[in-house]
Scaffold this motif. Sequence first.
Motif, PDB file in Angstrom:
ATOM      1  N   SER A   1      79.495  36.615  -5.411  1.00 36.86           N
ATOM      2  CA  SER A   1      80.469  37.431  -4.686  1.00 36.86           C
ATOM      3  C   SER A   1      81.332  36.529  -3.818  1.00 36.86           C
ATOM      4  CB  SER A   1      79.769  38.477  -3.822  1.00 36.86           C
ATOM      5  OG  SER A   1      78.993  37.839  -2.829  1.00 36.86           O
ATOM      6  N   SER A   2      82.457  37.048  -3.469  1.00 37.33           N
ATOM      7  CA  SER A   2      83.342  36.358  -2.525  1.00 37.33           C
ATOM      8  C   SER A   2      83.901  37.411  -1.576  1.00 37.33           C
ATOM      9  CB  SER A   2      84.461  35.616  -3.252  1.00 37.33           C
ATOM     10  OG  SER A   2      85.315  36.535  -3.896  1.00 37.33           O
ATOM     11  N   THR A   3      84.167  37.001  -0.368  1.00 39.19           N
ATOM     12  CA  THR A   3      84.740  37.915   0.616  1.00 39.19           C
ATOM     13  C   THR A   3      86.033  37.325   1.148  1.00 39.19           C
ATOM     14  OG1 THR A   3      83.459  36.932   2.398  1.00 39.19           O
ATOM     15  CG2 THR A   3      82.515  38.860   1.325  1.00 39.19           C
ATOM     16  N   ARG A   4      86.898  38.214   1.574  1.00 38.17           N
ATOM     17  CA  ARG A   4      88.141  37.778   2.197  1.00 38.17           C
ATOM     18  C   ARG A   4      88.587  38.858   3.174  1.00 38.17           C
ATOM     19  NH1 ARG A   4      92.808  38.437  -2.415  1.00 38.17           N
ATOM     20  NH2 ARG A   4      92.334  40.581  -2.911  1.00 38.17           N
ATOM     21  N   VAL A   5      89.348  38.444   4.121  1.00 36.59           N
ATOM     22  CA  VAL A   5      89.889  39.373   5.109  1.00 36.59           C
ATOM     23  C   VAL A   5      91.265  39.824   4.635  1.00 36.59           C
ATOM     24  CG1 VAL A   5      90.608  39.662   7.489  1.00 36.59           C
ATOM     25  CG2 VAL A   5      88.615  38.253   6.967  1.00 36.59           C
ATOM     26  N   VAL A   6      91.449  41.129   4.594  1.00 33.67           N
ATOM     27  CA  VAL A   6      92.739  41.692   4.206  1.00 33.67           C
ATOM     28  C   VAL A   6      93.344  42.382   5.421  1.00 33.67           C
ATOM     29  CG1 VAL A   6      92.171  41.890   1.759  1.00 33.67           C
ATOM     30  CG2 VAL A   6      91.610  43.762   3.297  1.00 33.67           C
ATOM     31  N   CYS A   7      94.431  43.047   5.252  1.00 35.52           N
ATOM     32  CA  CYS A   7      95.197  43.609   6.369  1.00 35.52           C
ATOM     33  C   CYS A   7      94.319  44.309   7.412  1.00 35.52           C
ATOM     34  CB  CYS A   7      96.270  44.550   5.851  1.00 35.52           C
ATOM     35  SG  CYS A   7      95.649  46.005   5.034  1.00 35.52           S
ATOM     36  N   CYS A   8      94.689  44.127   8.637  1.00 38.03           N
ATOM     37  CA  CYS A   8      94.016  44.760   9.785  1.00 38.03           C
ATOM     38  C   CYS A   8      92.550  44.346   9.909  1.00 38.03           C
ATOM     39  CB  CYS A   8      94.131  46.277   9.721  1.00 38.03           C
ATOM     40  SG  CYS A   8      95.826  46.866   9.691  1.00 38.03           S
ATOM     41  N   ASP A   9      92.252  43.118   9.537  1.00 40.53           N
ATOM     42  CA  ASP A   9      90.899  42.564   9.668  1.00 40.53           C
ATOM     43  C   ASP A   9      89.821  43.304   8.877  1.00 40.53           C
ATOM     44  OD1 ASP A   9      91.756  40.472  11.299  1.00 40.53           O
ATOM     45  OD2 ASP A   9      91.584  41.704  13.110  1.00 40.53           O
ATOM     46  N   HIS A  10      90.190  43.957   7.804  1.00 41.20           N
ATOM     47  CA  HIS A  10      89.198  44.585   6.928  1.00 41.20           C
ATOM     48  C   HIS A  10      88.646  43.522   5.980  1.00 41.20           C
ATOM     49  CE1 HIS A  10      91.324  48.214   8.241  1.00 41.20           C
ATOM     50  NE2 HIS A  10      90.147  48.814   8.038  1.00 41.20           N
ATOM     51  N   ILE A  11      87.352  43.570   5.739  1.00 35.88           N
ATOM     52  CA  ILE A  11      86.721  42.610   4.833  1.00 35.88           C
ATOM     53  C   ILE A  11      86.614  43.237   3.451  1.00 35.88           C
ATOM     54  CG2 ILE A  11      84.607  41.338   4.317  1.00 35.88           C
ATOM     55  CD1 ILE A  11      84.223  41.030   7.317  1.00 35.88           C
ATOM     56  N   GLN A  12      87.030  42.483   2.460  1.00 36.02           N
ATOM     57  CA  GLN A  12      86.965  42.930   1.077  1.00 36.02           C
ATOM     58  C   GLN A  12      85.993  42.014   0.338  1.00 36.02           C
ATOM     59  OE1 GLN A  12      90.340  42.123  -1.595  1.00 36.02           O
ATOM     60  NE2 GLN A  12      90.380  44.323  -1.959  1.00 36.02           N
TER      61      GLN A  12
END
Length: 59
Positions: free
Chosen positions: A30-41
């Motif tokens: 898995s990989s995670t990243r921060v998207v708009c408004c500090d939401h983690i995807q």
Amino acid sequence: MNSNKEVVLAWDLRDTTQRWADESLWTMDSSTRVVCCDHIQTQYFNVYRFSDEDFEAQQ
């Protein structure tokens, strides 16, 4: 796939007697990243490593 990246075989995913149905032959990452408004995807990847045995059964 052959050397030209063409699909040459297909498996019936409902047939659980095949090697690919063995969960121990799969890996998950898995990989995670921060998207708009500090939401983690989080994105998950399931990978099966084919062997010559998989192709011999289909010929």
